[in-house]
Design a protein around this motif. Structure first.
Motif, PDB file in Angstrom:
ATOM      1  N   THR B 174       2.734  -6.109   0.815  1.00 19.45           N
ATOM      2  CA  THR B 174       1.457  -5.464   0.504  1.00 19.45           C
ATOM      3  C   THR B 174       1.692  -4.125  -0.182  1.00 19.45           C
ATOM      4  O   THR B 174       1.069  -3.812  -1.194  1.00 19.45           O
ATOM      5  CB  THR B 174       0.637  -5.275   1.798  1.00 19.45           C
ATOM      6  OG1 THR B 174       0.528  -6.533   2.443  1.00 19.45           O
ATOM      7  CG2 THR B 174      -0.749  -4.734   1.501  1.00 19.45           C
ATOM      8  N   HIS B 175       2.632  -3.318   0.373  1.00 14.22           N
ATOM      9  CA  HIS B 175       2.982  -2.047  -0.258  1.00 14.22           C
ATOM     10  C   HIS B 175       3.377  -2.261  -1.713  1.00 14.22           C
ATOM     11  O   HIS B 175       2.992  -1.496  -2.590  1.00 14.22           O
ATOM     12  CB  HIS B 175       4.177  -1.410   0.465  1.00 14.22           C
ATOM     13  CG  HIS B 175       3.821  -0.746   1.749  1.00 14.22           C
ATOM     14  ND1 HIS B 175       3.063   0.385   1.807  1.00 14.22           N
ATOM     15  CD2 HIS B 175       4.134  -1.041   3.034  1.00 14.22           C
ATOM     16  CE1 HIS B 175       2.923   0.757   3.074  1.00 14.22           C
ATOM     17  NE2 HIS B 175       3.559  -0.099   3.835  1.00 14.22           N
ATOM     18  N   ARG B 176       4.188  -3.304  -1.947  1.00 16.42           N
ATOM     19  CA  ARG B 176       4.690  -3.534  -3.311  1.00 16.42           C
ATOM     20  C   ARG B 176       3.562  -3.877  -4.263  1.00 16.42           C
ATOM     21  O   ARG B 176       3.518  -3.370  -5.376  1.00 16.42           O
ATOM     22  CB  ARG B 176       5.702  -4.685  -3.309  1.00 16.42           C
ATOM     23  CG  ARG B 176       6.996  -4.286  -2.711  1.00 16.42           C
ATOM     24  CD  ARG B 176       8.112  -5.234  -3.109  1.00 16.42           C
ATOM     25  NE  ARG B 176       9.279  -4.867  -2.339  1.00 16.42           N
ATOM     26  CZ  ARG B 176       9.980  -5.685  -1.595  1.00 16.42           C
ATOM     27  NH1 ARG B 176       9.682  -6.959  -1.570  1.00 16.42           N
ATOM     28  NH2 ARG B 176      10.990  -5.239  -0.887  1.00 16.42           N
ATOM     29  N   VAL B 178       0.318  -3.167  -3.916  1.00 18.47           N
ATOM     30  CA  VAL B 178      -0.568  -2.018  -4.113  1.00 18.47           C
ATOM     31  C   VAL B 178       0.084  -1.013  -5.057  1.00 18.47           C
ATOM     32  O   VAL B 178      -0.544  -0.496  -5.987  1.00 18.47           O
ATOM     33  CB  VAL B 178      -0.929  -1.367  -2.759  1.00 18.47           C
ATOM     34  CG1 VAL B 178      -1.605  -0.021  -2.979  1.00 18.47           C
ATOM     35  CG2 VAL B 178      -1.820  -2.291  -1.947  1.00 18.47           C
ATOM     36  N   ARG B 179       1.361  -0.775  -4.845  1.00 11.96           N
ATOM     37  CA  ARG B 179       2.052   0.192  -5.695  1.00 11.96           C
ATOM     38  C   ARG B 179       2.060  -0.301  -7.153  1.00 11.96           C
ATOM     39  O   ARG B 179       1.874   0.477  -8.084  1.00 11.96           O
ATOM     40  CB  ARG B 179       3.486   0.390  -5.205  1.00 11.96           C
ATOM     41  CG  ARG B 179       4.091   1.674  -5.722  1.00 11.96           C
ATOM     42  CD  ARG B 179       5.576   1.626  -5.734  1.00 11.96           C
ATOM     43  NE  ARG B 179       6.122   1.752  -4.396  1.00 11.96           N
ATOM     44  CZ  ARG B 179       7.440   1.782  -4.176  1.00 11.96           C
ATOM     45  NH1 ARG B 179       8.302   1.677  -5.160  1.00 11.96           N
ATOM     46  NH2 ARG B 179       7.883   1.901  -2.958  1.00 11.96           N
ATOM     47  N   LEU B 182      -1.332   0.297  -8.647  1.00 10.17           N
ATOM     48  CA  LEU B 182      -1.560   1.721  -8.900  1.00 10.17           C
ATOM     49  C   LEU B 182      -0.780   2.200 -10.126  1.00 10.17           C
ATOM     50  O   LEU B 182      -1.292   2.991 -10.921  1.00 10.17           O
ATOM     51  CB  LEU B 182      -1.181   2.557  -7.671  1.00 10.17           C
ATOM     52  CG  LEU B 182      -2.128   2.440  -6.467  1.00 10.17           C
ATOM     53  CD1 LEU B 182      -1.544   3.159  -5.260  1.00 10.17           C
ATOM     54  CD2 LEU B 182      -3.513   3.009  -6.795  1.00 10.17           C
ATOM     55  N   THR B 183       0.453   1.699 -10.288  1.00  8.64           N
ATOM     56  CA  THR B 183       1.225   2.158 -11.454  1.00  8.64           C
ATOM     57  C   THR B 183       0.675   1.533 -12.736  1.00  8.64           C
ATOM     58  O   THR B 183       0.659   2.176 -13.778  1.00  8.64           O
ATOM     59  CB  THR B 183       2.737   1.856 -11.314  1.00  8.64           C
ATOM     60  OG1 THR B 183       2.904   0.465 -11.071  1.00  8.64           O
ATOM     61  CG2 THR B 183       3.358   2.631 -10.181  1.00  8.64           C
ATOM     62  N   ALA B 186      -2.296   3.585 -13.656  1.00  6.10           N
ATOM     63  CA  ALA B 186      -1.956   4.893 -14.215  1.00  6.10           C
ATOM     64  C   ALA B 186      -1.768   4.791 -15.728  1.00  6.10           C
ATOM     65  O   ALA B 186      -1.910   5.782 -16.442  1.00  6.10           O
ATOM     66  CB  ALA B 186      -0.686   5.437 -13.550  1.00  6.10           C
ATOM     67  N   ARG B 187      -1.422   3.574 -16.210  1.00  7.21           N
ATOM     68  CA  ARG B 187      -1.214   3.382 -17.660  1.00  7.21           C
ATOM     69  C   ARG B 187      -2.514   3.043 -18.382  1.00  7.21           C
ATOM     70  O   ARG B 187      -2.535   2.890 -19.590  1.00  7.21           O
ATOM     71  CB  ARG B 187      -0.188   2.267 -17.884  1.00  7.21           C
ATOM     72  CG  ARG B 187       1.215   2.797 -17.698  1.00  7.21           C
ATOM     73  CD  ARG B 187       2.262   1.740 -17.604  1.00  7.21           C
ATOM     74  NE  ARG B 187       3.427   2.344 -16.973  1.00  7.21           N
ATOM     75  CZ  ARG B 187       4.207   1.759 -16.112  1.00  7.21           C
ATOM     76  NH1 ARG B 187       3.961   0.523 -15.750  1.00  7.21           N
ATOM     77  NH2 ARG B 187       5.225   2.393 -15.589  1.00  7.21           N
ATOM     78  N   ARG B 238     -10.696   3.113  -5.198  1.00  8.46           N
ATOM     79  CA  ARG B 238      -9.319   3.538  -5.407  1.00  8.46           C
ATOM     80  C   ARG B 238      -8.695   4.155  -4.148  1.00  8.46           C
ATOM     81  O   ARG B 238      -7.533   3.934  -3.832  1.00  8.46           O
ATOM     82  CB  ARG B 238      -9.292   4.550  -6.558  1.00  8.46           C
ATOM     83  CG  ARG B 238      -7.901   4.874  -6.966  1.00  8.46           C
ATOM     84  CD  ARG B 238      -7.870   5.713  -8.209  1.00  8.46           C
ATOM     85  NE  ARG B 238      -6.482   6.071  -8.417  1.00  8.46           N
ATOM     86  CZ  ARG B 238      -5.861   5.973  -9.566  1.00  8.46           C
ATOM     87  NH1 ARG B 238      -6.501   5.563 -10.630  1.00  8.46           N
ATOM     88  NH2 ARG B 238      -4.594   6.306  -9.668  1.00  8.46           N
ATOM     89  N   GLU B 242      -5.315   2.968  -2.218  1.00  9.82           N
ATOM     90  CA  GLU B 242      -4.136   3.818  -1.998  1.00  9.82           C
ATOM     91  C   GLU B 242      -3.659   3.764  -0.549  1.00  9.82           C
ATOM     92  O   GLU B 242      -2.491   3.966  -0.263  1.00  9.82           O
ATOM     93  CB  GLU B 242      -4.461   5.273  -2.380  1.00  9.82           C
ATOM     94  CG  GLU B 242      -4.519   5.482  -3.885  1.00  9.82           C
ATOM     95  CD  GLU B 242      -5.046   6.862  -4.274  1.00  9.82           C
ATOM     96  OE1 GLU B 242      -5.376   7.657  -3.370  1.00  9.82           O
ATOM     97  OE2 GLU B 242      -5.129   7.141  -5.482  1.00  9.82           O
ATOM     98  N   GLN B 243      -4.605   3.515   0.368  1.00 10.52           N
ATOM     99  CA  GLN B 243      -4.237   3.529   1.790  1.00 10.52           C
ATOM    100  C   GLN B 243      -4.093   2.130   2.393  1.00 10.52           C
ATOM    101  O   GLN B 243      -3.845   1.991   3.585  1.00 10.52           O
ATOM    102  CB  GLN B 243      -5.287   4.331   2.573  1.00 10.52           C
ATOM    103  CG  GLN B 243      -5.074   5.838   2.399  1.00 10.52           C
ATOM    104  CD  GLN B 243      -6.323   6.636   2.639  1.00 10.52           C
ATOM    105  OE1 GLN B 243      -7.279   6.155   3.243  1.00 10.52           O
ATOM    106  NE2 GLN B 243      -6.332   7.867   2.187  1.00 10.52           N
ATOM    107  N   PHE B 244      -4.256   1.114   1.545  1.00 10.64           N
ATOM    108  CA  PHE B 244      -4.303  -0.258   2.071  1.00 10.64           C
ATOM    109  C   PHE B 244      -2.934  -0.722   2.577  1.00 10.64           C
ATOM    110  O   PHE B 244      -1.922  -0.506   1.946  1.00 10.64           O
ATOM    111  CB  PHE B 244      -4.804  -1.201   0.966  1.00 10.64           C
ATOM    112  CG  PHE B 244      -5.131  -2.581   1.461  1.00 10.64           C
ATOM    113  CD1 PHE B 244      -6.273  -2.809   2.201  1.00 10.64           C
ATOM    114  CD2 PHE B 244      -4.285  -3.644   1.191  1.00 10.64           C
ATOM    115  CE1 PHE B 244      -6.579  -4.079   2.656  1.00 10.64           C
ATOM    116  CE2 PHE B 244      -4.585  -4.910   1.646  1.00 10.64           C
ATOM    117  CZ  PHE B 244      -5.735  -5.127   2.380  1.00 10.64           C
TER     118      PHE B 244
END
Lengths: 245, 245
Positions: B174-176, B178-179, B182-183, B186-187, B238, B242-244
């Motif tokens: 899940t972290h992967r 979400v990250r 998010l990245t 950012a683009r 958002r 970020e906290q999911f």
């Protein structure tokens, strides 16, 4: 309720090039990958298999119900089995989903629990072995060398699992810290960000230990991905930060 | 090499309000939190403790060396112990760091390995119990009920650890995801992003199973954090993303 029961005895007595014999050998190998069967001799495993059944279940088939006499334990060849209990108000509480190459209901056998303390149901098509508690326990009780080898294997597996958990926990903590830095950075216009609070508070916010937070920041500095001066963190390599584990 | 050895026998024979007696009771409780001691009766635990030593080590103290006769196993009260081997070219390979409330060298006892297969060294100040293999094995061998209770406990602990590993692995995945979102975001200039490749490829890039990737995206949609139309993902919240976990 259950269909396609193949008595393993039939497989064990078939000829050399017989597909059933080949299957038997493959299953021997698969079983040996599990700690409950790993320390057994071929003869002991054959004795156990002679009293076992290879079952094919359909989705929704019930294997046993809570309260029924516990005479068997199980090893999943393919598919998944749900182990659950019904609460007094009829809600289903799933304890565990048992996947391939895992056993279930063996702890009850070893602890001499007379009745199943939960129910088990196929989550889809499932193939599994049903083993006789009596036969397995007879093998252990007549062979203390096997019993202690099994105890030793279990201790080693537990050590391995605890190590895995530590590795995964550190990875998780690393993900959290990196994600935190990236989201803080998204709020800044540059490659610099100022930590808005003390290390202990950030660590608490991320549900990790302050020492772990410091250790991860230290690793990022050592890898030349960031630099830190007091509360100001400068990102040297954003791409490597995004992929850091 | 070792200092401050307190024979536990001395503690066990002290009076009722004696601090040593209180310590003895506290240690009883701490020991019982470990599967190797949990199924023991008070009498059995006393018998084991009567043949044990409470040791205080300094940083760097060697507890045993690879190849020495294995007469004992250990339980760490405080501090950490490094278990390591030296490779033929003199490199140190650390197998495990044993922390508080963990045992080590017990698998060798159970598997009847005559000599330690690794060395053990204190990583800092350490307090630990040294138990006699002979006494522990005598207790098991004269009491098959205890042996099988121990086997059962070990199976339950393993099931618990496997569950923990599955939970942590899902969190990691899940972290992967979400990250990654998010990245990618950012683009982009908006709250929308277009997945640059097929689901399977993204999953492979993140080292997770395609089914796991889909499951996590599904959860984010169900929680109304994102929406998805073909390859376009729109971020609805958002901050929650970020906290999911």
């Amino acid at each position: 309720m259950l269909n396609n029961t193949i008595p393993t005895r039939m497989i064990a007595t078939s000829g050399h090039q017989d597909p059933a014999m080949v299957l038997h050998r493959v299953h021997h190998q698969i079983l040996r990958s599990h700690h409950l069967f790993e320390p057994m001799s071929d003869e002991q495993l054959d004795e156990l298999l002679a009293d076992s059944q290879l079952l094919n279940l359909d989705k929704g088939d019930i294997l046993f119900l809570q309260g029924e006499p516990a005479h068997s334990f199980f090893f999943v060849i393919s598919g998944a089995v749900k182990v659950y209990r019904l609460t007094p108000d009829g809600q289903e509480k799933v304890f565990e989903v048992i996947g391939e190459r895992q056993t279930f209901a063996e702890a009850m056998m070893l602890m001499d629990t007379p009745n199943y303390v939960a129910s088990a149901q196929a989550l889809g098509p499932v193939q599994l072995y049903r083993f006789s508690n009596t036969t397995y326990m007879r093998l252990l009780q007549s062979n203390s060398r096997l019993t202690f080898a099994l105890l030793g294997k279990l201790c080693i597996r537990l050590h391995q699992r605890i190590n895995e958990i530590e590795t995964l926990s550190l990875k998780n903590a690393t993900h959290r810290v990196v994600r935190y830095l990236l989201t803080q950075l998204a709020r800044s216009d540059s490659d610099e960000l100022e930590l808005p609070m003390a290390r202990q508070l950030i660590a608490g916010h991320l549900s990790i230990q302050p020492e772990t937070f410091s250790r991860i920041i230290r690793r990022l500095i050592d890898e030349e991905i960031i630099t830190q001066h007091a509360r100001v963190i400068c990102i040297l390599d954003r791409q490597r930060l995004e992929q850091f584990e």
